[in-house]
Design an enzyme around this catalytic site. Sequence first.
Site, PDB file in Angstrom:
ATOM      1  N   PRO A  88      -5.607  -2.704   1.248  1.00 21.07           N
ATOM      2  CA  PRO A  88      -4.571  -3.381   2.031  1.00 21.07           C
ATOM      3  C   PRO A  88      -3.954  -2.470   3.075  1.00 21.07           C
ATOM      4  O   PRO A  88      -3.658  -1.299   2.806  1.00 21.07           O
ATOM      5  CB  PRO A  88      -3.547  -3.795   0.963  1.00 21.07           C
ATOM      6  CG  PRO A  88      -4.382  -4.016  -0.252  1.00 21.07           C
ATOM      7  CD  PRO A  88      -5.457  -2.952  -0.189  1.00 21.07           C
ATOM      8  N   CYS A  89      -3.750  -3.028   4.272  1.00 20.88           N
ATOM      9  CA  CYS A  89      -3.428  -2.208   5.428  1.00 20.88           C
ATOM     10  C   CYS A  89      -1.958  -2.243   5.823  1.00 20.88           C
ATOM     11  O   CYS A  89      -1.561  -1.584   6.768  1.00 20.88           O
ATOM     12  CB  CYS A  89      -4.267  -2.658   6.626  1.00 20.88           C
ATOM     13  SG  CYS A  89      -3.982  -4.383   7.110  1.00 20.88           S
ATOM     14  N   GLN A  90      -1.109  -3.012   5.112  1.00 18.17           N
ATOM     15  CA  GLN A  90       0.258  -3.172   5.593  1.00 18.17           C
ATOM     16  C   GLN A  90       0.998  -1.846   5.690  1.00 18.17           C
ATOM     17  O   GLN A  90       1.891  -1.681   6.520  1.00 18.17           O
ATOM     18  CB  GLN A  90       1.026  -4.134   4.676  1.00 18.17           C
ATOM     19  CG  GLN A  90       0.522  -5.568   4.752  1.00 18.17           C
ATOM     20  CD  GLN A  90      -0.551  -5.842   3.704  1.00 18.17           C
ATOM     21  OE1 GLN A  90      -1.254  -4.942   3.270  1.00 18.17           O
ATOM     22  NE2 GLN A  90      -0.671  -7.099   3.313  1.00 18.17           N
ATOM     23  N   GLY A  91       0.641  -0.896   4.841  1.00 16.68           N
ATOM     24  CA  GLY A  91       1.321   0.387   4.870  1.00 16.68           C
ATOM     25  C   GLY A  91       1.082   1.185   6.131  1.00 16.68           C
ATOM     26  O   GLY A  91       1.799   2.142   6.416  1.00 16.68           O
ATOM     27  N   PHE A  92       0.039   0.807   6.911  1.00 23.35           N
ATOM     28  CA  PHE A  92      -0.255   1.505   8.158  1.00 23.35           C
ATOM     29  C   PHE A  92       0.162   0.690   9.380  1.00 23.35           C
ATOM     30  O   PHE A  92      -0.083   1.091  10.500  1.00 23.35           O
ATOM     31  CB  PHE A  92      -1.751   1.795   8.258  1.00 23.35           C
ATOM     32  CG  PHE A  92      -2.233   2.765   7.226  1.00 23.35           C
ATOM     33  CD1 PHE A  92      -1.925   4.103   7.316  1.00 23.35           C
ATOM     34  CD2 PHE A  92      -2.986   2.330   6.161  1.00 23.35           C
ATOM     35  CE1 PHE A  92      -2.364   5.001   6.357  1.00 23.35           C
ATOM     36  CE2 PHE A  92      -3.437   3.210   5.194  1.00 23.35           C
ATOM     37  CZ  PHE A  92      -3.122   4.551   5.295  1.00 23.35           C
TER      38      PHE A  92
END
Length: 387
Positions: A88-92
């Site tokens: 999952p990419c939300q942290g970037f």
Amino acid sequence: MEDMDDRPLRVVDLFAGCGGFSTGFVMAGGFDIVAGNDIDDDCLAAFSFNHPGALCWSGSISDLDADRLLDNLSLARGELEVLIGGPPCQGFSRNRARRHQNGRFVDDPRNYLFVEFLRFVEAFLPRTLVVENVADMIIKEGGRFKDEILDSLDSFGYTTCNAAILNAADFGVPQRRRRAFIIASRDVPVGLPSPSHSGEAQNGALIPLASWRTIGDAISDLPSIDGGQGTSPGPYARSPQNDYQELLRGDATIVSEHVAWRLSRVQSDRLNFLQQGDGVEALPSSLVPKSTYGSAYRRMSWDIPALTITTWMYHPGSGMFYHPEDHRTITIREGARLQSFPDSSEFVGGKVSRCRQVGNAVPPLMGAAIAKTIYSTLRGMHLDQTV
């Protein structure tokens, strides 16, 4: 005994979603999707439908025993040919403030899922692997996240690691979608895929690339409907108009998921003022939303690629999601076409869940381009280039 060179290359898909990345490997040919994991039950149900021969590992990756799962596949460490995944990419994401301290992922706990992916890499030790994420994963914080991943892969014995930001439109997807990819190999150098399409003029090129595919190329054969209309499954409006539509339709004679949601009163009123390509700037002051950004409430144009298809594709205030002509936003099937999913692909759950499955997926044709590069390296031969 089966010739090892005739056996499909085996693929395990972590954070698989509905299986878009895996679908690309299937479209390329020469690969067998043997297993996939996702924490979301709807996603995993869709993955199971789209890849019926694969084992499905449910739950959080942090709760999975990698060694036991390798035994489930009857594989020894180092035997798997390909491991793919998109943590999952939300942290970037650009709109999230983060820091990077002491060489470790911090602030957003979803960044630690990269560590879990690397745990599987160490346990499986696949010949090749591919990681997908938002473009910021490579460039943010001076590239420190990327460097930490590459350092880990190097410590596992991956001698070739390539990291790049790729645009889906350059690989035949009718959508401008920039994503970061890391492709690594233990024993033979695997490079990045070469673009098949271009948004630039090819004057004077010996072998010019094809032009970017457009929204019209993708969805012009689907029925014209307004908000609240459509049936699933239902008939196509016309025969395939181009090779892209032929590819995605396959043998299908009816199409699913082509149903339009009803617009709210204000959404409908705004759309009345928009021609192709128009956005908020074309609205009267009484209909301009209090907060907005460049692509919000914008109507698509037939003759350009789509902007990034997101999980909010049903909401006109979240991007360029109004249909080029019809009085509505795009349907799930149109979003899937713009992502390059075959029409045989299925999505599971309610509206929000199905849109999330489409919007979060790696576009299959982008996956297919990467798959062909891997196949040509591991097998020493090229796959059919018509996809």
